[in-house]
Design a protein around this motif. Structure first.
Motif, PDB file in Angstrom:
ATOM      1  N   MET A 175      -2.094 -75.311 -15.930  1.00 28.27           N
ATOM      2  CA  MET A 175      -3.103 -74.251 -16.144  1.00 28.27           C
ATOM      3  C   MET A 175      -3.108 -73.285 -14.956  1.00 28.27           C
ATOM      4  O   MET A 175      -3.247 -72.080 -15.130  1.00 28.27           O
ATOM      5  CB  MET A 175      -4.498 -74.905 -16.297  1.00 28.27           C
ATOM      6  CG  MET A 175      -5.559 -73.957 -16.837  1.00 28.27           C
ATOM      7  SD  MET A 175      -5.222 -73.438 -18.524  1.00 28.27           S
ATOM      8  CE  MET A 175      -6.683 -72.499 -18.901  1.00 28.27           C
ATOM      9  N   LEU A 176      -2.934 -73.857 -13.776  1.00 25.15           N
ATOM     10  CA  LEU A 176      -2.923 -73.043 -12.565  1.00 25.15           C
ATOM     11  C   LEU A 176      -1.755 -72.063 -12.622  1.00 25.15           C
ATOM     12  O   LEU A 176      -1.914 -70.869 -12.303  1.00 25.15           O
ATOM     13  CB  LEU A 176      -2.818 -73.954 -11.333  1.00 25.15           C
ATOM     14  CG  LEU A 176      -2.758 -73.246  -9.984  1.00 25.15           C
ATOM     15  CD1 LEU A 176      -4.034 -72.461  -9.723  1.00 25.15           C
ATOM     16  CD2 LEU A 176      -2.539 -74.259  -8.871  1.00 25.15           C
TER      17      LEU A 176
ATOM     18  N   LYS B 226      -2.424 -69.320 -15.115  1.00 30.36           N
ATOM     19  CA  LYS B 226      -3.392 -68.377 -14.555  1.00 30.36           C
ATOM     20  C   LYS B 226      -2.702 -67.448 -13.572  1.00 30.36           C
ATOM     21  O   LYS B 226      -2.920 -66.238 -13.592  1.00 30.36           O
ATOM     22  CB  LYS B 226      -4.534 -69.144 -13.883  1.00 30.36           C
ATOM     23  CG  LYS B 226      -5.677 -68.249 -13.393  1.00 30.36           C
ATOM     24  CD  LYS B 226      -6.553 -68.943 -12.379  1.00 30.36           C
ATOM     25  CE  LYS B 226      -5.891 -68.936 -11.024  1.00 30.36           C
ATOM     26  NZ  LYS B 226      -6.744 -69.497  -9.952  1.00 30.36           N
ATOM     27  N   ARG B 227      -1.845 -68.012 -12.724  1.00 28.91           N
ATOM     28  CA  ARG B 227      -1.174 -67.187 -11.713  1.00 28.91           C
ATOM     29  C   ARG B 227      -0.250 -66.171 -12.374  1.00 28.91           C
ATOM     30  O   ARG B 227      -0.175 -65.012 -11.958  1.00 28.91           O
ATOM     31  CB  ARG B 227      -0.373 -68.074 -10.764  1.00 28.91           C
ATOM     32  CG  ARG B 227      -1.235 -68.810  -9.762  1.00 28.91           C
ATOM     33  CD  ARG B 227      -0.420 -69.713  -8.867  1.00 28.91           C
ATOM     34  NE  ARG B 227      -1.264 -70.304  -7.832  1.00 28.91           N
ATOM     35  CZ  ARG B 227      -0.820 -71.194  -6.942  1.00 28.91           C
ATOM     36  NH1 ARG B 227       0.436 -71.596  -6.959  1.00 28.91           N
ATOM     37  NH2 ARG B 227      -1.638 -71.689  -6.038  1.00 28.91           N
ATOM     38  N   LEU B 228       0.448 -66.614 -13.419  1.00 30.30           N
ATOM     39  CA  LEU B 228       1.365 -65.703 -14.133  1.00 30.30           C
ATOM     40  C   LEU B 228       0.587 -64.587 -14.825  1.00 30.30           C
ATOM     41  O   LEU B 228       0.977 -63.415 -14.783  1.00 30.30           O
ATOM     42  CB  LEU B 228       2.188 -66.484 -15.155  1.00 30.30           C
ATOM     43  CG  LEU B 228       3.294 -67.378 -14.573  1.00 30.30           C
ATOM     44  CD1 LEU B 228       3.882 -68.281 -15.652  1.00 30.30           C
ATOM     45  CD2 LEU B 228       4.391 -66.536 -13.938  1.00 30.30           C
ATOM     46  N   MET B 229      -0.518 -64.975 -15.445  1.00 31.98           N
ATOM     47  CA  MET B 229      -1.316 -63.964 -16.150  1.00 31.98           C
ATOM     48  C   MET B 229      -1.916 -62.966 -15.171  1.00 31.98           C
ATOM     49  O   MET B 229      -1.962 -61.760 -15.444  1.00 31.98           O
ATOM     50  CB  MET B 229      -2.429 -64.637 -16.965  1.00 31.98           C
ATOM     51  CG  MET B 229      -1.910 -65.340 -18.205  1.00 31.98           C
ATOM     52  SD  MET B 229      -3.224 -65.898 -19.299  1.00 31.98           S
ATOM     53  CE  MET B 229      -3.803 -64.373 -20.004  1.00 31.98           C
TER      54      MET B 229
ATOM     55  N   HIS C  87     -11.380 -64.606 -16.937  1.00 31.97           N
ATOM     56  CA  HIS C  87     -10.863 -65.318 -15.770  1.00 31.97           C
ATOM     57  C   HIS C  87     -11.517 -66.690 -15.623  1.00 31.97           C
ATOM     58  O   HIS C  87     -10.839 -67.693 -15.425  1.00 31.97           O
ATOM     59  CB  HIS C  87     -11.072 -64.496 -14.491  1.00 31.97           C
ATOM     60  CG  HIS C  87     -10.602 -65.188 -13.256  1.00 31.97           C
ATOM     61  ND1 HIS C  87      -9.361 -64.975 -12.712  1.00 31.97           N
ATOM     62  CD2 HIS C  87     -11.199 -66.130 -12.482  1.00 31.97           C
ATOM     63  CE1 HIS C  87      -9.207 -65.743 -11.647  1.00 31.97           C
ATOM     64  NE2 HIS C  87     -10.309 -66.454 -11.481  1.00 31.97           N
ATOM     65  N   ILE C  88     -12.861 -66.746 -15.701  1.00 31.00           N
ATOM     66  CA  ILE C  88     -13.520 -68.032 -15.466  1.00 31.00           C
ATOM     67  C   ILE C  88     -13.276 -69.023 -16.610  1.00 31.00           C
ATOM     68  O   ILE C  88     -13.401 -70.232 -16.412  1.00 31.00           O
ATOM     69  CB  ILE C  88     -15.023 -67.900 -15.146  1.00 31.00           C
ATOM     70  CG1 ILE C  88     -15.800 -67.248 -16.278  1.00 31.00           C
ATOM     71  CG2 ILE C  88     -15.230 -67.121 -13.861  1.00 31.00           C
ATOM     72  CD1 ILE C  88     -17.316 -67.247 -16.019  1.00 31.00           C
ATOM     73  N   SER C  89     -12.863 -68.506 -17.775  1.00 27.40           N
ATOM     74  CA  SER C  89     -12.521 -69.431 -18.855  1.00 27.40           C
ATOM     75  C   SER C  89     -11.194 -70.128 -18.547  1.00 27.40           C
ATOM     76  O   SER C  89     -10.931 -71.223 -19.049  1.00 27.40           O
ATOM     77  CB  SER C  89     -12.435 -68.683 -20.190  1.00 27.40           C
ATOM     78  OG  SER C  89     -11.310 -67.841 -20.204  1.00 27.40           O
ATOM     79  N   MET C  90     -10.377 -69.471 -17.705  1.00 27.81           N
ATOM     80  CA  MET C  90      -9.067 -70.030 -17.394  1.00 27.81           C
ATOM     81  C   MET C  90      -9.022 -70.708 -16.030  1.00 27.81           C
ATOM     82  O   MET C  90      -8.077 -71.448 -15.748  1.00 27.81           O
ATOM     83  CB  MET C  90      -8.018 -68.923 -17.398  1.00 27.81           C
ATOM     84  CG  MET C  90      -7.880 -68.208 -18.707  1.00 27.81           C
ATOM     85  SD  MET C  90      -6.566 -67.023 -18.616  1.00 27.81           S
ATOM     86  CE  MET C  90      -5.195 -68.056 -18.155  1.00 27.81           C
TER      87      MET C  90
END
Lengths: 105, 176
Positions: A1-2, A5-8, A44-47
């Motif tokens: 997931m991290l 998130k970083r890729l997105m 963002h906070i959902s991810m």
């Protein structure tokens, strides 16, 4: 997931970083964000588990701060005896100042 | 004076659970008022001026009794959240790089929360008390503290972040 998130954050336009979330946090809590800002903030906070926890802690601590100061008994008016004592001290002080001024003259 | 005394007393009661302490605070606030009334220029409302005096007296009274073990928090003025190259949070530290989350061990909530807030640096304690506890607006808080509304918002946000970091490091314990 991290990693996702970083890729997105890197490649998806408008995706916030955690640092940017911190910048919006005050206004999010105050309800001052625009619709689009709220959307990107919530996305963002959902991810991001850390930011979700951080935002919840921020909100909870405000509530806990208030609870730390709840007054158990209703606030009374100033006790009359206290008010009398303060006024008496005031008049004594004024009288002492006047005496000192008269003596100086 | 009677017109404002109840409001001033209500402010004192917010800072002190014990009525004796609240009354002591009120007395000191009135002494300050009598001594400095000639300096009131009318550039703010009298109620705002009195509010400021009362808040200052309350904080001075609290700090005269403050616990020594928490003095490290009172001196925290320069602190910031650090981030890595991805913009992710790393350390919340003071200007020397010390991790603030490790500064304060266990806090028992509801018994220590007020004490913790009073130990914060004065400007952060003031703004937290006015905005979050007494629920004054940004504008009212700015008038009481004689600072800009922008400063109120900035200081409030930083105060909340500092409190969050301290509580995170403490391992919160919620009392039943």
């Amino acid at each position: 997931m991290l990693m996702i998130k970083r890729l997105m954050t890197k490649y998806v336009p408008g995706m916030l970083t955690c640092q940017e979330v911190d910048g919006f946090l005050y206004d999010f809590h105050q309800g001052n964000l625009s619709f689009s800002q709220q959307f990107t903030f919530k996305m963002h906070i959902s991810m991001c588990r850390e930011c979700k926890s951080y935002v919840n802690d921020y909100k909870d601590n405000i509530r806990l701060s208030k609870e730390g100061f709840v007054i158990a008994e209703p606030i009374d008016k100033v006790p009359e005896a206290l008010m009398t004592a303060i006024l008496k001290a005031r008049y004594s002080h004024d009288a002492a100042v006047k005496v000192a001024q008269d003596h100086k003259d | 004076m009677r017109d404002y005394s109840d409001k001033m007393y209500a402010i004192c009661c917010r800072y002190f659970m014990c009525p004796d302490d609240a009354q002591e605070c009120l007395q000191k606030a009135f002494i300050q008022t009598f001594q400095h009334i000639h300096t009131f220029k009318g550039d703010s409302q009298l109620s705002t001026w009195l509010h400021r005096i009362t808040v200052n007296c309350a904080l001075m009274q609290i700090r005269s009794h403050k616990s020594k073990r928490l003095s490290s928090i009172s001196n925290l003025d320069d602190f910031s959240q650090r981030y890595n190259s991805y913009g992710e949070r790393t350390v919340f530290s003071d200007f020397q790089g010390n991790n603030i989350e490790n500064m304060f061990e266990k806090i028992e909530l509801k018994t220590d929360m007020a004490d913790l807030i009073f130990q914060l640096p004065e400007k952060y304690c003031n703004v937290l008390m006015l905005r979050d506890i007494q629920e004054l607006s940004t504008k009212e808080s700015a008038q009481v503290l004689a600072i800009s509304e922008g400063s109120v918002k900035t200081q409030l946000h930083r105060a909340r972040l500092l409190l969050t970091a301290l509580l995170k490091g403490s391992g919160k314990h919620v009392n039943d």
